[in-house]
Design a protein around this motif. Structure first.
Motif, PDB file in Angstrom:
ATOM      1  N   GLN A 407       0.830  -1.213   0.000  1.00  0.00           N
ATOM      2  CA  GLN A 407       0.000   0.000   0.000  1.00  0.00           C
ATOM      3  C   GLN A 407       0.869   1.270   0.000  1.00  0.00           C
ATOM      4  O   GLN A 407       0.547   2.266  -0.645  1.00  0.00           O
ATOM      5  N   LEU A 408       2.005   1.197   0.756  1.00  0.00           N
ATOM      6  CA  LEU A 408       2.904   2.359   0.794  1.00  0.00           C
ATOM      7  C   LEU A 408       3.482   2.677  -0.585  1.00  0.00           C
ATOM      8  O   LEU A 408       3.566   3.848  -0.991  1.00  0.00           O
ATOM      9  N   LYS A 409       3.880   1.630  -1.335  1.00  0.00           N
ATOM     10  CA  LYS A 409       4.405   1.855  -2.699  1.00  0.00           C
ATOM     11  C   LYS A 409       3.353   2.501  -3.593  1.00  0.00           C
ATOM     12  O   LYS A 409       3.628   3.415  -4.372  1.00  0.00           O
ATOM     13  N   GLU A 410       2.101   1.977  -3.479  1.00  0.00           N
ATOM     14  CA  GLU A 410       1.035   2.565  -4.298  1.00  0.00           C
ATOM     15  C   GLU A 410       0.821   4.029  -3.945  1.00  0.00           C
ATOM     16  O   GLU A 410       0.637   4.884  -4.814  1.00  0.00           O
ATOM     17  N   LEU A 411       0.845   4.303  -2.604  1.00  0.00           N
ATOM     18  CA  LEU A 411       0.660   5.704  -2.201  1.00  0.00           C
ATOM     19  C   LEU A 411       1.816   6.588  -2.679  1.00  0.00           C
ATOM     20  O   LEU A 411       1.615   7.756  -3.043  1.00  0.00           O
ATOM     21  N   GLN A 412       3.058   6.058  -2.670  1.00  0.00           N
ATOM     22  CA  GLN A 412       4.205   6.828  -3.157  1.00  0.00           C
ATOM     23  C   GLN A 412       4.045   7.161  -4.643  1.00  0.00           C
ATOM     24  O   GLN A 412       4.327   8.282  -5.095  1.00  0.00           O
ATOM     25  N   ALA A 413       3.595   6.140  -5.422  1.00  0.00           N
ATOM     26  CA  ALA A 413       3.339   6.401  -6.850  1.00  0.00           C
ATOM     27  C   ALA A 413       2.236   7.431  -7.024  1.00  0.00           C
ATOM     28  O   ALA A 413       2.310   8.342  -7.867  1.00  0.00           O
ATOM     29  N   THR A 414       1.187   7.294  -6.192  1.00  0.00           N
ATOM     30  CA  THR A 414       0.086   8.272  -6.270  1.00  0.00           C
ATOM     31  C   THR A 414       0.592   9.664  -5.911  1.00  0.00           C
ATOM     32  O   THR A 414       0.208  10.676  -6.515  1.00  0.00           O
ATOM     33  N   GLU A 719       1.005   7.315   8.134  1.00  0.00           N
ATOM     34  CA  GLU A 719       0.312   6.315   8.939  1.00  0.00           C
ATOM     35  C   GLU A 719       0.805   4.920   8.616  1.00  0.00           C
ATOM     36  O   GLU A 719       1.041   4.091   9.507  1.00  0.00           O
ATOM     37  N   LEU A 720       0.959   4.631   7.308  1.00  0.00           N
ATOM     38  CA  LEU A 720       1.420   3.300   6.906  1.00  0.00           C
ATOM     39  C   LEU A 720       2.835   3.049   7.423  1.00  0.00           C
ATOM     40  O   LEU A 720       3.160   1.938   7.882  1.00  0.00           O
ATOM     41  N   ARG A 721       3.714   4.044   7.343  1.00  0.00           N
ATOM     42  CA  ARG A 721       5.071   3.859   7.840  1.00  0.00           C
ATOM     43  C   ARG A 721       5.065   3.588   9.358  1.00  0.00           C
ATOM     44  O   ARG A 721       5.840   2.782   9.883  1.00  0.00           O
ATOM     45  N   ARG A 722       4.157   4.347  10.038  1.00  0.00           N
ATOM     46  CA  ARG A 722       4.046   4.125  11.490  1.00  0.00           C
ATOM     47  C   ARG A 722       3.609   2.707  11.785  1.00  0.00           C
ATOM     48  O   ARG A 722       4.165   2.026  12.671  1.00  0.00           O
TER      49      ARG A 722
END
Length: 1065
Positions: A407-414, A719-722
């Motif tokens: 999910q973090l990778k997708e958010l980074q791309a977004t 939040e995801l990193r946390r």
């Protein structure tokens, strides 16, 4: 070499020997046997001594046809060379040597050529001097020199002779030794038709027909005409000195007039002088009265104008109050607009804060829900499991960590996508904001330009009576200041301007007005000063009345000369009408302005052209550039500089003239068109402004939304990193008290409900704020419209106030002028009284001393000068006559007769030269006709001769280009034979036959007492030789001329029985 004696074969008759006569054989040219009467000039005999290969050769020639046969090297061609050299030709023209020395027999120091020419018959040359024959002897020296001697029937003894006498004799007998068609040498025969140059063939035609000689005579006549005209000019210059001499003796003769007449004339002049003084004083009185009357009329006119202006100013008296009231109203509306703008900013900030609160409440509710769901799952899990499975939990945590990492990778791309979109939207907003700012600035510039044009329109209408106002509404004010400076002697001489007021375009050249204004440019509005010291003051006056520096006219120093510069040798020559220059289309009466146009614009060197094609054709080739041309202007709007520095630049050419011969009505109409066009542009810009503002607002909304989405993506990443960090750092917990977890779930439920309850209130609050923003924006637009309306009203009233101020200023100047004229009127009244008294006294003096009144036509000064001059003449002893009246008159008449004789001589020469010029023109035309006629005759004979052999061909005379094309076909051109070919492409025999055909055709127009051909048949086959031989003999017998044919081959046919033909071996 042994002595060579030619063997002459002639027809034998009973008179030659005692043998009986043989029976004659017939040939194709035996009949008719009539012999044409031979004229003088043919060769009777030839004698050679030590010439080329001949030690001694002497033989006589038949007066009609001579065949001379000999092997190559036997010396037959030397005979032909001897005839040419003996009659004055140079060695180089014989193709046998480069100098005289090369023609002397080897081992000898000299050679002698002796030729005897017939000089009998009615056409004989000077028979009374030379008799029936003339012998020419030329001696050649090994030193390279030669001498001529002559003997004749009248003078048997040889005597020395100059070459000029030989030329006179040969010309008189018609002998042309340098004509290749009279004497055809061996080398010329080989190459006669081998060359391909049509110009050389045509030059041969001219030389053979002696047309070249005629042209040289004509050229000599033209040179003599030029020399004679120069002599006439010299004579005309001497006429001036003769005229002065005639005047000198005329004055001497006039000194003998009666001196008493001079005294009586002086007395008459003195009486006329008194009355001339009376008339002069009366004229002064009339002038003063006229000036007084003029000032009275001016005072009346100025008072009337003052009353009219005063009424106009009083009618506009309420304008200041109206302006003050409108300024107050505009200030109130502006303050209200500023207040609404502040409110609009505050509401926008409230809207932005409310949106942030809504997003914050929604985010907090979502986070609390996620935490609650996690706690519930944890409670259920602990309830189901009495003993926790730590390995399964670790695996589950790893799976959750991996899912969160995805999910973090997708958010980074977004995030990257949304950041790029935000950057694009931000750039678009920045660009739209800049474009909107530029559009608003352009609209403001258009509004400023509109007000400026309206002000100019009002100024032009106020000065419509002055035609010079086309150069600017400031002209009248500048003229007043210049006039005042001149009266105060602050300027040495009154400046001249605007320059364009003194420049006109000639009738018929109106199409060039825009180009003329482009060339003269700022010079048309400039002022000219005589002295450089006046430049600062004139420049200051111009600056005072012209606010815009870009449109300010210049002050130029140009010496005030009385004569226009002489440009006859410098500028473009337009007298032929072939070229049009800027100077040639102008009419300038003022020499100062004319000189400024020459000095500042070089108008005489600027060429005017209509099209680009004309400009490129004339300016790109220096051979076609008109003399004196420095540049050219085209109606398409380009400036050309001539070769060798050929280049072109675009220039701004107006659609129509702005200054030259333009009326004020046209200027005002042009301003109205400009104003209408500007208003249309402003309306178009305003229409485009509103969609641009709407597009900017939409882009700004997209920018805010993109920032919000980007912030959300970054927050979720945090939040995801946390969570990932929590999963990675998780340790197996101690047994958890489920009651505490359940209490925490209840607390979270309460937080979720609180956050959700906040959102509707915030949404309603934002909706209320939006309504307030719309209402405030509408009110603000109405306030701005009201401010603009007030600005328009203020602008109109200020225009009216400017007009009133102008009227007041004009009224003040008018009062000053009225005061000055009233003062002047008082002074003139006093002057009239004084002049009346002076006139009465002068009349009384003239009546007492001059007798009855007269009306002399001369002025007082002229009469006084005349009286003084006559008195001095009577008293001056040096002006007494130096000789008697008879002697002075005789000398005067002699000089006058000499002058008349020279004048008559010049007139007669001019008449003769005019007649000569007319005759030369007529002869030129006749020479052209003769050239055409001779070419036609040669062409006809050439065609007839070729047909006799079955050949075809043609001669193409191009007299205009001086070319001669010769084509021959071995078969007839119209009978299916071979195609016509140039002579250089024929075989040797065909070319030799064509040579004979061309020679015979040319003989029809070439007159000569004898003709010689060397090796004319060497390249022919037997058939062509026989045919050529018969044609030559037939043609030779038909012509009144002597022929000599030289050949190394056998003689075709039998000629022993014909005494008109001689054969020599």
């Amino acid at each position: 070499m042994p002595k060579v004696v030619p063997k002459v074969v002639r027809r034998s008759t009973s008179s030659d020997s005692g043998a009986p006569a043989r029976k004659r054989s017939r040939s194709s040219y035996d009949e008719p046997k009539e012999t044409l009467p031979q004229g003088p000039g043919f060769l009777r005999s030839i004698t050679l001594k030590n010439f080329m290969c001949h030690e001694h050769l002497n033989f006589k020639l038949n007066e009609r046809i001579n065949f001379i046969k000999g092997q190559n090297g036997s010396g037959k061609s030397a005979v032909l060379t001897a005839v040419m050299v003996g009659l004055g030709a140079r060695a180089a023209t014989t193709d046998r040597g480069s100098n005289i020395k090369g023609l002397i027999r080897t081992g000898q120091k000299s050679a002698v050529i002796s030729l005897t020419l017939d000089n009998s018959g009615y056409d004989a040359f000077s028979p009374e001097k030379y008799g029936g024959h003339i012998t020419i002897e030329r001696s050649l020296k090994d030193s390279g020199g030669s001498t001529y001697r002559i003997s004749s029937e009248k003078e048997s003894r040889l005597r020395p002779m100059q070459k000029g006498e030989l030329a006179t004799i040969t010309d008189g007998l018609g002998v042309q030794v340098d004509n290749p068609l009279v004497i055809l040498t061996q080398e010329t025969s080989k190459n006669f038709l081998r060359g391909e140059d049509p110009k050389k063939k045509y030059r041969l035609f001219l030389d053979a027909t002696r047309l070249t000689t005629i042209e040289r005579w004509y050229e000599k006549a033209r040179r003599n005409e030029k020399i004679t005209r120069q002599a006439i000019e010299s004579k005309q210059k001497s006429l001036v000195a003769l005229k002065e001499e005639v005047k000198k003796w005329e004055r001497e003769a006039n000194l003998h007039k009666n001196r008493a007449d001079m005294k009586r004339k002086i007395a008459t002049l003195k009486a006329n002088l008194l009355w001339a003084k009376v008339i002069e004083e009366e004229k002064k009185l009339d002038l003063v009265n006229q000036e007084k009357e003029k000032k009275e009329n001016e005072v009346v006119r100025f008072r009337t104008e003052k009353e009219r202006l005063t009424r106009k100013v009083e009618e506009k008296g309420e304008l200041p109050d109206l302006l003050a009231q409108l300024d107050r109203e505009r200030a109130e509306q502006t303050a209200r607009a500023d207040q609404l703008t502040g409110q609009l900013r505050e509401l926008a900030a409230q809207k932005r804060d409310t949106g942030l609160q809504i997003r914050r409440a929604e985010d907090m509710a979502r986070v609390s829900a996620e935490e609650r769901d996690t706690l519930r799952a944890e409670i259920e899990r602990q309830r189901r499991e009495t003993q926790p499975d730590y390995e399964a939990e670790a695996a589950q945590r790893r799976r959750e960590r991996d899912a969160l990492a995805d999910q973090l990778k997708e958010l980074q791309a977004t995030e990257k996508t949304r950041a790029a979109h935000l950057q694009q939207v931000t750039g678009s907003v920045r660009q739209q904001r800049e474009e909107l700012r530029q559009s608003e600035a352009e609209l403001e510039e258009m509004e400023r330009k509109r007000r400026e044009l309206e002000a100019q329109q009002r100024q032009y209408r106020s000065s419509q009576a002055d035609p010079r106002a086309v150069f600017g509404p400031w002209v009248a004010a500048v003229e007043r200041d210049i006039e005042a400076a001149v009266q105060q002697r602050r300027l040495r001489k009154k400046p001249i301007g605007p320059v364009g007021a003194f420049v006109r375009v000639k009738a018929g050249y109106e199409e060039w007005k825009p180009l003329v204004e482009t060339c003269l440019a700022g010079l048309l509005r400039a002022y000219l000063v005589d002295d450089k010291g006046d430049l600062p003051l004139v420049a200051a006056i111009l600056k005072k009345h012209t606010q815009n520096e870009r449109d300010r006219p210049r002050a130029i120093a140009s010496k005030f000369l009385a004569e226009v510069h002489d440009i006859s040798t410098k500028g473009i020559n337009t007298s032929s009408g072939q070229h049009v220059s800027v100077w040639s289309v102008l009419e300038i009466d003022n020499p100062v302005v004319a000189n400024a146009v020459i000095d500042q614009a070089r108008a005489e060197s600027v060429l005017l052209l209509r099209t680009e094609a004309e400009a490129r054709a004339q300016m790109a080739d220096r051979q076609r550039v008109p003399r004196g041309c420095a540049q050219a202007l085209t109606q398409a709007g380009f400036r050309y500089f001539p070769d060798p520095n050929y280049r072109t630049y675009p220039v701004n050419v107006p659609r129509q003239a702005r200054y030259l011969q333009v009326s004020m009505e046209e200027v005002i109409s042009d301003l109205a068109l400009q104003l209408q066009e500007l208003r249309h542009k402003a309306q178009t810009a305003t229409n485009h402004l509103e969609p641009a503002q709407a597009a900017l607002r939409e882009s700004q909304r997209q920018e805010s939304e993109s920032k919000r989405l980007l912030d959300d993506a970054r927050r979720r990443q945090g939040e995801l990193r946390r969570k990932i960090r929590e999963l990675e750092s998780h340790e197996d917990p101690e047994p958890v008290n489920l009651q505490a977890l359940e209490e925490e779930v209840n607390v979270l439920d309460l937080k979720i409900e609180e956050h959700k309850a906040e959102v509707p209130a915030l949404m309603e609050k934002r909706s209320n704020i939006m309504e307030k923003i719309n209402d405030c924006q509408k009110t603000l637009d109405e306030a701005r419209a009201a401010v603009q309306a007030k600005l328009d009203e203020v602008g109109e009233l200020r225009s009216q106030q400017d007009a009133v101020d102008t009227l007041k200023s004009k009224l003040r100047r008018l009062q000053d002028m009225l005061d000055a004229r009233e003062q002047k009127l008082m002074e003139l009244t006093e002057s009239v009284n004084q002049q009346e008294e002076v006139t009465r006294q002068a009349t009384a003096t003239a009546t007492a001393n001059g007798g009855e009144r007269t009306n002399p036509t001369k002025t007082v000064q002229e009469l006084q000068n005349r009286i003084v001059g006559l008195s001095r003449t009577l008293e001056d002893d040096s002006r007494q006559p130096k000789m008697s009246a008879e002697e002075a008159m005789d000398r005067f008449q002699t000089e006058q007769l000499k002058y008349q004789q020279v004048e008559e001589q010049i007139d007669s020469w001019k008449t003769a030269l005019d007649t000569l010029a007319q005759m030369m023109n007529e002869r030129d035309e006749k020479l052209k006709n003769l050239r055409t006629s001779l070419g036609s005759r040669v062409t006809s004979h050439f065609h007839t001769i070729l047909e006799a052999r079955g050949f075809g061909g043609r001669l193409d005379f191009q007299h205009q280009n001086q070319k001669l094309e010769i084509e021959v076909s071995p078969g007839r051109l119209d009978g299916g034979g071979q195609t016509a070919r140039a002579t250089c492409q024929l075989s040797g025999g065909e070319r030799s036959f064509s040579t004979i055909a061309f020679l015979m055709a040319m003989w029809s127009v070439v007159v000569s007492p004898f003709r010689m051909l060397d090796e004319y048949d060497v390249f022919m086959d037997d058939a062509n030789r026989r045919l050529g031989h018969d044609m030559l003999v037939t043609n030779a017998l038909a012509l009144k001329s002597q022929f000599a044919f030289f050949t190394p081959l056998s003689i075709m046919g039998s000629h022993e029985d014909d005494d008109r033909i001689s054969l020599m071996q």
